[in-house]
Design an enzyme around this catalytic site. Sequence first.
Site, short mmCIF file in Angstrom:
data_model
loop_
_atom_site.label_atom_id
_atom_site.label_comp_id
_atom_site.label_asym_id
_atom_site.label_seq_id
_atom_site.Cartn_x
_atom_site.Cartn_y
_atom_site.Cartn_z
N HIS B 236 9.75 -1.28 -5.62
CA HIS B 236 8.89 -2.01 -4.71
C HIS B 236 9.26 -3.48 -4.63
CE1 HIS B 236 5.08 -2.19 -2.47
NE2 HIS B 236 5.07 -3.44 -2.86
N HIS B 308 1.75 1.00 2.80
CA HIS B 308 0.85 1.22 1.67
C HIS B 308 0.54 2.71 1.59
CE1 HIS B 308 -2.22 -1.02 -0.98
NE2 HIS B 308 -1.02 -1.28 -1.38
N HIS B 310 1.33 5.38 -0.80
CA HIS B 310 0.84 6.13 -1.95
C HIS B 310 -0.62 5.85 -2.25
CE1 HIS B 310 5.09 7.23 -3.60
NE2 HIS B 310 4.92 7.49 -2.33
N ARG B 329 -1.52 -11.52 3.41
CA ARG B 329 -1.11 -12.56 2.47
C ARG B 329 0.38 -12.87 2.56
NH1 ARG B 329 -4.50 -9.50 -0.79
NH2 ARG B 329 -2.76 -8.64 -1.98
N GLN B 463 -7.32 0.75 -5.32
CA GLN B 463 -8.22 -0.38 -5.24
C GLN B 463 -8.98 -0.43 -3.93
OE1 GLN B 463 -6.68 -4.19 -6.54
NE2 GLN B 463 -4.67 -3.24 -6.34
N ASP B 491 2.14 -15.00 -2.43
CA ASP B 491 1.01 -14.09 -2.61
C ASP B 491 1.16 -13.30 -3.90
OD1 ASP B 491 3.22 -12.59 -1.42
OD2 ASP B 491 1.81 -10.92 -1.40
N GLN B 535 -6.75 -7.72 -5.99
CA GLN B 535 -6.49 -8.22 -4.64
C GLN B 535 -6.92 -9.68 -4.46
OE1 GLN B 535 -5.09 -6.25 -1.99
NE2 GLN B 535 -4.56 -5.10 -3.82
N GLY B 763 11.93 -6.88 6.67
CA GLY B 763 11.80 -5.43 6.60
C GLY B 763 11.30 -5.02 5.25
N SER B 766 10.11 2.16 1.90
CA SER B 766 9.29 2.95 0.99
C SER B 766 9.99 4.28 0.82
CB SER B 766 7.90 3.12 1.61
OG SER B 766 7.19 4.12 0.91
#
Lengths: 261, 985
Positions: B236, B308, B310, B329, B463, B491, B535, B763, B766
């Site tokens: 990631h 996002h 998974h 962010r 979350q 962020d 977050q 870019g 995933s």
Amino acid sequence: MAKPSVLVLRAPGTNCDQETQFAFERAGASTERIHINQLIENPSLANDAQILCLPGGFSYGDDIAAGRILAGQIRNHLCDLLNDFKTSDKLIIGICNGFQVLLQTGVLLADNFGESAQATLTDNKSGKFEDRWVYLAADNSRCVFLKGIEKMYLPVAHAEGRFVTREPSLLDTLGSSSQLALRYCRPPAFATNGKVPYPENPNGSDGHVAGLCDDTGRVLGLMPHPERFIDRTHHPRWTREELPENGEGLRIFENAVEYFS
Amino acid sequence: MGRIDVTLWEVDIYPADSQPDRKAERVAAEAAELGVVENLSLKTARGFLLEGDLTPEQVLTIAERLLANAVVERTVVAKVGDPTLHTSSNGHSQLVHVIPKPGVMDPVAQSAKKAIQDLDVPVSEVRTLSKYWLEPLDSKPLDALCERVLANDSVEQVVVGPLNLERLEVGSDYKFELVTVPIRTLDDEGLERLSREGQLYLTLVEMQTIKSYFEELGRDPTDIELESVAQTWSEHCSHKTLAGRIAYECEGKQWQFENMLKETIFAATVKIREQLGDDDWCVSVFEDNAGIVTFDDDYHVVFKVETHNHPSALEPYGGANTGIGGVIRDPLGTGLGAKPVCNTDVFCFADPNTAADQLPPGVLHPRRVMKGVVSGVRDYGNRMGIPTVNGAIYFDQRYLGNPLVYCGNVGILPVNKTKKCPLPGDHIVAIGGRTGRDGIHGATFSSAELTSESESVSGGAVQIGNAITEKMLLDVLLKARDEGLYNAVTDCGAGGFSSAVGEMGEKLGAEVWLDRAPTKYDGLSYTEIWISEAQERMVLAVPPNNWEAFEALCRSEGVEATILGAFVETGRLVLKYGDEQVADLAMEFLHDGRPPVIRKATYEVQPAKPVDNSKLSSAVSHDETLTRILGSLNVASKEWVIRQYDHEVQGGSVIKPLVGVENDGPGDAAVVRPRLDSSRGLVIGCGMNPLYGDLDPYHMAASGIDEAVRNCVAVGADPARIAILDNFCWGYTDRPETLGSLVRAALACYDVATVLETPFISGKDSLNNEFSYMEGGEKQTISIPSTLLISAMGQVADVRTCVTMDLKSAGNKLFLIGDTKNELGGSHFCLVNDMHGDGHVPQMDPNVAANTFASMHRAISGGLVRSCHDLSEGGLAVATAEMAFAGGLGAFVDLRKVQHSIADNELGDIRLLFSESNTRFLCEVSANNADAFANCFASNGIPCAEIGEANESGNVEFTSLAGESCINSSIAQLKSAWQSPLAWE
């Protein structure tokens, strides 16, 4: 002549403050955006303002209910300020979340701190947030913001805009005193009597009420967003219809400014 | 101990008798939809649990004045456990409570607590609850109802029957204990086990590298050191697969990449910038949290799209919620902070009508996933006050266990705020939300494949966001930026402080005092603080001289700011907890010590399987095919979703997602004015077609770029000012053929972008998007189709020149721009006629496309075009129908006039109607502009043919090659087919 000055009140979660400020400036006002915390700390910041504006957004996330927490904060800390605006020939406008807040402060319809509120804005009948344009019929005989306006076309964008009265008779009372300032209606007749079904009445409001003014006509709360239609290119069909350069919503801000000229 | 005085109160809030119980209606509908129970009868309440030394009068006052709405609700107030709370209001006896799990974000409770304290009532803790009174159910349907409808086990707990709860307080005392991991004594098997069981998800080679680093140091790592490395080296955070060495083989030819992304996507941009020379309009690409390009004299514009996937598979609402929160962010953390001006969201789901008994274990129903994801984006985006203006939803059964959620954000950045640079001595400052145990191992978890067990292993990675915390952070950050109070910002995303501080201090060095971080509750270990992905947090470099002003500004708006440490010129990352040093790593090892990932990639070109002409002749009528395509999920109206997003906040809306005479036709791209005092506009569009990828990922990628750019050009964007982003979502790239298909797509990106001179500016990828489960003792795996999203951000000098796709006036001429080819491969014609896989996949000629886009822009900006629609799924027939019903007008098209390059023996009405050849537009032009319009294209040699006209017939009519009517359907019928599939309540 000096420009009338507008205090645009913001709080955590307010999010239409900048475009509303822009609309007021376009209409000829001078403006200032002030955070609720600053105003509570120093209410005299509002001394020079002639127009108090509560813009749209999700104050405090609309947690618990839309506008609930900010309204409570205003009741707790800024009651005098609101009363001062009401009694000294100044103007107050609440748009969308601002309307939700104003209604709960008792400045639009007197109440005894929530317990015996006469009316409320609650969950849309559709059960969800919706952004769509609606036709509105105006009762302009009392409300100074609506001077010269008979009908309007504006966007709404909310999840809790259904106007509900505790007693059905309240609608008649408010109607006869010209306080039902804006009502959803169906074109082309713009009639508000009879049925105005979804989606023309986007939230299922009693009496198709979209906006309400107080008994002085100087305090207005409305669910639609006039600041989102001040330019021709805001209109959803501007690429196919002949339209004037200024959007219909601008008139509301201009009326507020002209009140002081 | 004072605790004796603390009582737990419950406030239940029911709809008043005069009011409908909407939540009950929704639950009953969903229970039926998901096949749990039909005609469920129930009553619902929302409620609050209040902990503190409170008098009954205080609780009543709070309930009536703050928590409930006396006009439409009624309340029941009592101490938890009191029988009045367990008395049924509707004769139903089965009581179910749903409560957020301890530690899970509960924004309403947080706000309620503050508001109650503002009333001087000493409440110490608040939590929300939902209450359901149900008709009596057997345990099996009851369990199913709780699991599939009422609660999500990863974030909520279910209590059946009376609630027996004594305290709300979470957390516990924490006693510091330094943990070291004896890595030096582990053999390969031990290293692999440590990686897996510690949820580090590192490869053996990486574990060996870490082992030898510490062997050289002559000590074992602490747990936090190991975690820091795992976070920084995670897929990631480092994109190690695609930015790694790849040996690629295709058709006997071999390529050797040192850094695949750099040599394809990024190289395209480098080449374009060289070609443009002084006209280069890129500012910062593939460098900061988002790509930056020029906009006007005062502002640049930045764009980022993230996935996002998974988290959204496990908890759709929270996953999407934090997905959009996270990507906002990115612009906010780009340069010294860009102001977000619009969002774009693209989702991929399985068919929401999938039968509930067909689901593999561990999979949420796709309808629930879709509703959850849409609500998550809606609630966060709307609360942030950022209009969601563009998007797409794609459906394919292969997304069943692994839905895709792409969230994007565009921001504007003052031209003098693009550079950030922390200086030695700057405070490391955290602002925004507090740190909790949420999101631990999110970064490393995203490297893993999803399994039916994922929910229990990785629940901590799930979350819920709190948009208002982020909105407050945004407000204060932009103010601080304009006052010049900090030197750098980034962020806190995946990896939390670990990644944020690690990145910012990479060139310098940093010392962090972990015990100073404000936490949501007690008991967090130093490592949890460091890697928590809680977050709504950002990290800044604030010079000591500005700290006082910065802190005062934050305080004035209720935003928490904390000094966490200092940037120091040591080249080392030193972490402390109190007086204890818990980590000391060289920044160099952290950022450059990862052994290169070396992978093999292969691709085998499949010869096109021609469409079986006998199947074509036996296919259904063209009217029927057109109706089926319009009603297919990918093409069908997404109005149900779009209207739930505020697409007009900020006041800059120009072309809305829905257009036409009834505000409900499918616009090609959205246009916004990010500055209200200017008529310069931003155009947001996207392109994606996984079905083409099944035939050839090269042409899928090329077509995706064509579609994204073509959408923007169709509304008036200047093709010379379109920037694009790539988001690869792929299966398990350890398989050479899976990685090979990705490399092939990346090569197409290079080939097409360089010719169009459309730069990639940012870019994200995933990988490992697969879902596996056990069935009959065997492991089954579902891999997603290779899915490349191309997002495009265009610009238009004057928004008043923009056009929409709805037909405007009867009598206007219809022109088809571009060449129609024999390209039914991957088309929706094949999809709805069960022929997917057959035919030639659409290709694109980037040189022709560049010319076409430039010509089209000349025509639109010259005011010659009344409406313009790009041709995509369903080809000419669908584009014509959409333009007609969006405009409330009829349309007539003569197929004999269509320019094509289809061989005589393949020629037929079907290919002219439904072929999905790229780079085509259908335009409506008034009769007196027809010649001028045609000249724009003729002068460039671009096919441009007058093929029909708009009329008042109320029908869409096509004349066949044989001169007969081959389609004749009313626009009302076609529109209804298009609107009905996803017109949900």
